[in-house]
Motif scaffolding. Structure first.
Motif, PDB file in Angstrom:
ATOM      1  N   THR A 195      54.275 -39.621  11.573  1.00 34.12           N
ATOM      2  CA  THR A 195      53.726 -38.339  11.239  1.00 34.12           C
ATOM      3  C   THR A 195      52.284 -38.147  11.059  1.00 34.12           C
ATOM      4  O   THR A 195      51.723 -39.229  10.720  1.00 34.12           O
ATOM      5  N   PHE A 196      51.600 -37.229  11.256  1.00 33.54           N
ATOM      6  CA  PHE A 196      50.337 -36.920  11.175  1.00 33.54           C
ATOM      7  C   PHE A 196      50.184 -35.975   9.986  1.00 33.54           C
ATOM      8  O   PHE A 196      50.787 -34.718  10.133  1.00 33.54           O
ATOM      9  N   GLU A 197      49.110 -36.003   9.194  1.00 34.18           N
ATOM     10  CA  GLU A 197      48.732 -35.159   8.197  1.00 34.18           C
ATOM     11  C   GLU A 197      47.778 -33.946   8.700  1.00 34.18           C
ATOM     12  O   GLU A 197      46.609 -34.340   9.178  1.00 34.18           O
ATOM     13  N   ILE A 198      48.179 -32.790   8.433  1.00 35.47           N
ATOM     14  CA  ILE A 198      47.072 -31.506   8.447  1.00 35.47           C
ATOM     15  C   ILE A 198      46.753 -31.049   6.875  1.00 35.47           C
ATOM     16  O   ILE A 198      47.465 -30.618   6.323  1.00 35.47           O
ATOM     17  N   ASP A 199      45.449 -31.293   6.878  1.00 36.06           N
ATOM     18  CA  ASP A 199      44.839 -30.887   5.578  1.00 36.06           C
ATOM     19  C   ASP A 199      45.213 -29.370   5.521  1.00 36.06           C
ATOM     20  O   ASP A 199      45.482 -29.092   4.156  1.00 36.06           O
ATOM     21  N   PHE A 200      44.972 -28.432   6.347  1.00 36.40           N
ATOM     22  CA  PHE A 200      45.054 -27.097   6.047  1.00 36.40           C
ATOM     23  C   PHE A 200      45.506 -26.370   7.497  1.00 36.40           C
ATOM     24  O   PHE A 200      44.949 -26.380   8.421  1.00 36.40           O
ATOM     25  N   ASP A 216      45.852 -22.691  13.526  1.00 33.79           N
ATOM     26  CA  ASP A 216      44.485 -23.495  13.105  1.00 33.79           C
ATOM     27  C   ASP A 216      45.019 -24.574  12.142  1.00 33.79           C
ATOM     28  O   ASP A 216      45.381 -24.428  10.962  1.00 33.79           O
ATOM     29  N   ALA A 217      44.829 -26.042  12.994  1.00 39.36           N
ATOM     30  CA  ALA A 217      45.106 -27.046  12.049  1.00 39.36           C
ATOM     31  C   ALA A 217      43.784 -27.589  11.719  1.00 39.36           C
ATOM     32  O   ALA A 217      43.226 -28.427  12.527  1.00 39.36           O
ATOM     33  N   ILE A 218      43.239 -27.559  10.257  1.00 41.03           N
ATOM     34  CA  ILE A 218      41.905 -28.032   9.954  1.00 41.03           C
ATOM     35  C   ILE A 218      42.272 -29.363   9.269  1.00 41.03           C
ATOM     36  O   ILE A 218      42.994 -29.622   8.380  1.00 41.03           O
ATOM     37  N   VAL A 240      48.769 -34.874  19.753  1.00 41.28           N
ATOM     38  CA  VAL A 240      50.265 -34.422  18.846  1.00 41.28           C
ATOM     39  C   VAL A 240      49.933 -32.921  18.224  1.00 41.28           C
ATOM     40  O   VAL A 240      50.817 -32.178  18.636  1.00 41.28           O
ATOM     41  N   ILE A 241      48.741 -32.652  17.739  1.00 44.97           N
ATOM     42  CA  ILE A 241      48.609 -31.301  17.225  1.00 44.97           C
ATOM     43  C   ILE A 241      48.454 -30.117  18.376  1.00 44.97           C
ATOM     44  O   ILE A 241      49.369 -29.258  18.055  1.00 44.97           O
ATOM     45  N   LYS A 242      47.957 -30.588  19.362  1.00 45.58           N
ATOM     46  CA  LYS A 242      47.984 -29.620  20.481  1.00 45.58           C
ATOM     47  C   LYS A 242      49.417 -29.326  21.046  1.00 45.58           C
ATOM     48  O   LYS A 242      49.885 -28.335  21.393  1.00 45.58           O
ATOM     49  N   ALA A 243      50.131 -30.385  21.005  1.00 47.65           N
ATOM     50  CA  ALA A 243      51.687 -30.434  21.602  1.00 47.65           C
ATOM     51  C   ALA A 243      52.416 -29.560  20.662  1.00 47.65           C
ATOM     52  O   ALA A 243      53.522 -29.020  21.027  1.00 47.65           O
ATOM     53  N   HIS A 244      51.842 -29.554  19.308  1.00 45.16           N
ATOM     54  CA  HIS A 244      52.615 -28.626  18.356  1.00 45.16           C
ATOM     55  C   HIS A 244      52.133 -27.107  18.685  1.00 45.16           C
ATOM     56  O   HIS A 244      52.538 -26.455  17.589  1.00 45.16           O
ATOM     57  N   ASN A 245      51.363 -26.920  19.604  1.00 42.53           N
ATOM     58  CA  ASN A 245      50.871 -25.415  19.787  1.00 42.53           C
ATOM     59  C   ASN A 245      49.834 -25.146  18.699  1.00 42.53           C
ATOM     60  O   ASN A 245      49.709 -23.973  18.499  1.00 42.53           O
ATOM     61  N   TYR A 246      49.136 -26.067  18.042  1.00 43.72           N
ATOM     62  CA  TYR A 246      48.099 -25.666  16.925  1.00 43.72           C
ATOM     63  C   TYR A 246      46.717 -26.202  17.697  1.00 43.72           C
ATOM     64  O   TYR A 246      46.974 -26.881  18.587  1.00 43.72           O
ATOM     65  N   LYS A 247      45.779 -25.520  17.051  1.00 43.28           N
ATOM     66  CA  LYS A 247      44.554 -25.877  17.611  1.00 43.28           C
ATOM     67  C   LYS A 247      43.856 -27.139  16.596  1.00 43.28           C
ATOM     68  O   LYS A 247      43.647 -26.507  15.370  1.00 43.28           O
ATOM     69  N   PRO A 248      43.449 -28.075  17.261  1.00 46.14           N
ATOM     70  CA  PRO A 248      42.782 -29.013  16.228  1.00 46.14           C
ATOM     71  C   PRO A 248      41.546 -28.497  15.778  1.00 46.14           C
ATOM     72  O   PRO A 248      40.480 -28.529  16.683  1.00 46.14           O
ATOM     73  N   ILE A 249      41.213 -28.590  14.360  1.00 41.52           N
ATOM     74  CA  ILE A 249      39.765 -28.158  13.907  1.00 41.52           C
ATOM     75  C   ILE A 249      39.402 -29.336  12.890  1.00 41.52           C
ATOM     76  O   ILE A 249      40.130 -29.726  11.952  1.00 41.52           O
ATOM     77  N   ARG A 250      38.178 -29.808  13.082  1.00 39.83           N
ATOM     78  CA  ARG A 250      37.603 -30.897  12.500  1.00 39.83           C
ATOM     79  C   ARG A 250      36.419 -30.287  11.569  1.00 39.83           C
ATOM     80  O   ARG A 250      35.514 -29.988  12.346  1.00 39.83           O
ATOM     81  N   GLY A 260      37.803 -31.575  24.222  1.00 38.84           N
ATOM     82  CA  GLY A 260      38.685 -31.771  25.401  1.00 38.84           C
ATOM     83  C   GLY A 260      39.938 -31.323  25.436  1.00 38.84           C
ATOM     84  O   GLY A 260      40.812 -31.021  26.636  1.00 38.84           O
ATOM     85  N   VAL A 261      40.508 -31.063  24.112  1.00 43.76           N
ATOM     86  CA  VAL A 261      42.002 -30.406  23.825  1.00 43.76           C
ATOM     87  C   VAL A 261      41.872 -29.208  23.536  1.00 43.76           C
ATOM     88  O   VAL A 261      42.792 -28.372  22.867  1.00 43.76           O
ATOM     89  N   GLN A 262      40.601 -28.404  23.754  1.00 43.30           N
ATOM     90  CA  GLN A 262      40.349 -27.154  23.299  1.00 43.30           C
ATOM     91  C   GLN A 262      40.407 -26.810  21.880  1.00 43.30           C
ATOM     92  O   GLN A 262      40.592 -25.430  21.398  1.00 43.30           O
ATOM     93  N   GLY A 263      39.905 -28.098  21.248  1.00 42.18           N
ATOM     94  CA  GLY A 263      39.898 -27.886  19.730  1.00 42.18           C
ATOM     95  C   GLY A 263      38.519 -27.482  19.300  1.00 42.18           C
ATOM     96  O   GLY A 263      37.645 -27.259  19.973  1.00 42.18           O
ATOM     97  N   GLU A 264      38.080 -27.888  18.134  1.00 33.53           N
ATOM     98  CA  GLU A 264      36.708 -27.526  17.595  1.00 33.53           C
ATOM     99  C   GLU A 264      36.340 -28.730  16.908  1.00 33.53           C
ATOM    100  O   GLU A 264      37.115 -28.954  15.895  1.00 33.53           O
TER     101      GLU A 264
END
Length: 212
Positions: free
Chosen positions: A102-107, A112-114, A137-147, A171-175
């Motif tokens: 698994t991967f953790e999403i802080d928020f 929005d997966a921040i 993986v985050i993108k595949a779950h239909n979330y936007k990866p934001i760092r 590259g994955v339309q994240g931020e």
């Protein structure tokens, strides 16, 4: 807003006390340490007293770095939760591999997966590979990866790693937001100027320090 400021101040108080206790306990422990390695320090031109101070600061630095990072990341999450109380820390299944499971999403706030980082000083190339899989993986779950990372590392190789990670996110339309951009992003996203709140706390505790 005043309740949030008080929560951040209370958090700072708690971390400050715990850090002080850790440093004092480790300093006391070091009095019983085997210092025979000071011979090698002396061979390299470092006096016994200098070696003692270096060891003390090295141990203090490890605790300080750990506590500083944990505090800032928790304070930022308080701001996110204040604005978006429905946001959560969660884990998602790794759909592109078996390690990690698994991967953790802080928020996670709607899509929005921040990821909240105070600083990432890694120079490990494997870190890029893992992070590349993570954002995919985050993108595949239909979330936007934001760092958001509040402080850039100092070393050239570590900075290059962050530049590569930024390219991965885009590259994955994240931020990706680093340094001052991270503070501004949090302010715009939540309406809370965390940096200013922390400056107020810092200036009350160390008024002689003119850093910004």
């Amino acid at each position: 807003m005043e309740n949030l400021k008080q929560s951040i101040k209370d958090l700072a108080d708690r971390y400050s006390v715990n850090l002080k206790d850790k440093i004092e306990a480790r300093t006391e422990e070091m009095k019983a340490d085997d210092n025979s390695h000071y011979l090698i320090y002396r061979v390299l031109g470092i006096t016994t007293e200098q070696g003692k101070l270096i060891d003390e600061y090295q141990n203090t630095g490890r605790f300080l770095y750990k506590y500083a990072g944990s505090f800032l990341e928790e304070a930022a999450t308080l701001c996110l939760n204040f604005k978006y109380p429905e946001g959560i820390k969660t884990r998602i299944e790794n759909t592109l591999g078996q390690r990690p499971k698994t991967f953790e999403i802080d928020f996670l706030n709607e899509n929005d997966a921040i990821e909240v980082k105070w600083r990432d000083a890694t120079t490990d190339g494997d870190h890029i590979t893992k992070e590349h899989i993570r954002v995919q993986v985050i993108k595949a779950h239909n979330y936007k990866p934001i760092r958001i990372m509040f402080y850039y590392p100092q070393r050239e190789q570590a900075i290059k790693i962050q530049q590569t990670l930024k390219t991965l996110y885009v590259g994955v339309q994240g931020e990706y937001y680093g340094g001052e951009e991270a503070w501004e992003y949090l302010k715009n996203y939540t309406g809370i100027d965390l940096k200013n709140i922390l400056l107020e706390i810092a200036n009350r505790r160390t008024p002689e320090d003119g850093s910004k």
